[in-house]
Design a protein around this motif. Structure first.
Motif, short mmCIF file in Angstrom:
data_model
loop_
_atom_site.label_atom_id
_atom_site.label_comp_id
_atom_site.label_asym_id
_atom_site.label_seq_id
_atom_site.Cartn_x
_atom_site.Cartn_y
_atom_site.Cartn_z
N ILE A 10 11.11 -47.87 15.49
CA ILE A 10 10.86 -46.46 15.76
C ILE A 10 10.32 -46.41 17.19
O ILE A 10 9.28 -46.98 17.50
N LYS A 11 11.12 -45.79 18.07
CA LYS A 11 10.89 -45.89 19.51
C LYS A 11 9.74 -44.99 20.00
O LYS A 11 9.29 -44.10 19.26
N PRO A 12 9.27 -45.20 21.25
CA PRO A 12 8.09 -44.47 21.74
C PRO A 12 8.20 -42.96 21.70
O PRO A 12 7.20 -42.26 21.48
N ASN A 86 21.81 -48.63 7.96
CA ASN A 86 20.82 -48.16 8.93
C ASN A 86 21.51 -47.55 10.15
O ASN A 86 21.08 -46.49 10.65
N ARG A 87 22.59 -48.18 10.63
CA ARG A 87 23.30 -47.63 11.80
C ARG A 87 23.87 -46.24 11.47
O ARG A 87 23.87 -45.34 12.31
N GLU A 88 24.33 -46.10 10.23
CA GLU A 88 24.87 -44.80 9.80
C GLU A 88 23.76 -43.74 9.76
O GLU A 88 23.95 -42.62 10.23
N ALA A 92 24.98 -41.78 16.26
CA ALA A 92 25.46 -42.30 17.54
C ALA A 92 24.32 -42.40 18.57
O ALA A 92 23.35 -41.65 18.50
N THR A 93 24.50 -43.33 19.50
CA THR A 93 23.49 -43.58 20.56
C THR A 93 23.12 -42.28 21.27
O THR A 93 21.93 -42.00 21.48
N ASN A 94 24.13 -41.52 21.65
CA ASN A 94 23.89 -40.24 22.32
C ASN A 94 23.74 -39.14 21.26
O ASN A 94 24.68 -38.87 20.52
N ILE A 103 19.20 -39.53 12.06
CA ILE A 103 17.89 -39.59 12.73
C ILE A 103 18.00 -39.12 14.18
O ILE A 103 17.18 -38.34 14.67
N ARG A 104 19.04 -39.58 14.87
CA ARG A 104 19.15 -39.22 16.28
C ARG A 104 19.53 -37.75 16.46
O ARG A 104 19.07 -37.10 17.39
N LYS A 105 20.36 -37.22 15.58
CA LYS A 105 20.68 -35.79 15.65
C LYS A 105 19.43 -34.96 15.42
O LYS A 105 19.18 -33.97 16.11
N ALA A 113 15.93 -41.74 25.09
CA ALA A 113 14.80 -41.52 24.16
C ALA A 113 15.39 -41.07 22.82
O ALA A 113 15.29 -39.90 22.42
N ASN A 114 16.02 -42.04 22.13
CA ASN A 114 16.81 -41.68 20.95
C ASN A 114 16.20 -42.17 19.64
O ASN A 114 16.90 -42.40 18.66
N SER A 115 14.86 -42.30 19.65
CA SER A 115 14.03 -42.36 18.43
C SER A 115 14.10 -43.63 17.59
O SER A 115 13.13 -43.96 16.91
P1 RTP Z 1 19.93 -49.68 19.94
O1 RTP Z 1 20.41 -51.02 20.48
O2 RTP Z 1 18.61 -49.23 20.55
O3 RTP Z 1 19.92 -49.66 18.45
O4 RTP Z 1 20.98 -48.53 20.39
P2 RTP Z 1 22.57 -48.58 20.32
O5 RTP Z 1 23.04 -49.89 19.76
O6 RTP Z 1 23.00 -47.32 19.67
O7 RTP Z 1 22.94 -48.47 21.88
P3 RTP Z 1 23.05 -49.62 22.98
O8 RTP Z 1 24.34 -49.44 23.68
O9 RTP Z 1 22.74 -50.96 22.40
O10 RTP Z 1 21.91 -49.19 24.00
C1 RTP Z 1 20.57 -49.58 23.79
C2 RTP Z 1 19.65 -48.44 24.14
O11 RTP Z 1 19.67 -48.22 25.56
C3 RTP Z 1 19.44 -46.84 25.82
N1 RTP Z 1 20.59 -46.32 26.57
N2 RTP Z 1 20.47 -45.55 27.63
N3 RTP Z 1 20.98 -43.94 29.89
C4 RTP Z 1 22.01 -44.42 29.21
O12 RTP Z 1 23.16 -44.22 29.50
C5 RTP Z 1 21.71 -45.27 28.06
N4 RTP Z 1 22.59 -45.87 27.27
C6 RTP Z 1 21.89 -46.53 26.34
C7 RTP Z 1 19.28 -46.14 24.49
O13 RTP Z 1 17.89 -46.11 24.16
C8 RTP Z 1 20.05 -47.07 23.58
O14 RTP Z 1 19.67 -46.89 22.24
#
Ligand code: RTP
Ligand code: MG
Length: 140
Positions: A10-12, A86-88, A92-94, A103-105, A113-115
């Motif tokens: 759970i991120k900052p 958990n990923r579901e 999505a990252t964004n 959770i992210r939505k 800052a995606n929680s």
């Molecule tokens: P996570 O590793 O944190 O579970 O996230 P994820 O797999 O969905 O995404 P990932 O591509 O692994 O990116 C890790 C984390 O980096 C930050 N991020 N910032 N500014 C940007 O374009 C950008 N892209 C990614 C996010 O906090 C992302 O969750």
């Protein structure tokens, strides 16, 4: 289906807004059990090591300062297909692309800052769990 363990953070941005309980409720209501959990403040070195796979990405420096900007809650989640589940639940990252109810939505402030973090494979889950938790902190 296999019972798996995955690693979650759970991120900052989420701890700052006191959202730990709301996020944990989503896990628990969807069949994931929180079997270990602690609140820590990551050092710069820990954040760099943890996200080392992204070291060459343009967002790496910002990501490390974000992840060290406040406390996080690191946790181990257990359940059927826990890694994918958990990923579901995270979405999505964004957050702009995250599905309704994820959770992210619901909670993310931005693509950075995606929680929440969730391991992306069973192999990475094992590595990440071992990085943050000692064997004695986990029940067999
Ligand atoms: P996570 O590793 O944190 O579970 O996230 P994820 O797999 O969905 O995404 P990932 O591509 O692994 O990116 C890790 C984390 O980096 C930050 N991020 N910032 N500014 C940007 O374009 C950008 N892209 C990614 C996010 O906090 C992302 O969750
Ligand atoms: Mg990732």
């Amino acid at each position: 289906m296999a019972i798996e363990r995955t690693f979650s953070i759970i991120k900052p941005d989420a701890t700052r807004r006191n959202l730990t309980g709301k996020i944990n409720t989503i896990f628990e209501e969807n069949g994931l059990r929180i079997i270990a959990q602690k609140r820590i403040w990551m050092s710069e070195q820990q954040a760099k090591t943890f996200y080392g796979v992204h070291a060459e990405r343009p967002f790496f420096k910002d990501l490390v300062s974000f992840m060290t900007s406040g406390p996080v809650v690191v946790q181990v989640l257990e359940g059927e297909n826990a890694v994918a589940k958990n990923r579901e639940l995270m979405g999505a990252t964004n957050p702009a692309n995250a599905a309704e109810g994820t959770i992210r939505k619901l909670f993310a402030e931005s693509i950075e800052a995606n929680s929440a973090h969730g391991s992306d494979s069973l192999e990475n889950a094992a590595t990440e769990i071992a990085y943050f938790f000692a064997g004695l902190e986990l029940l067999a």
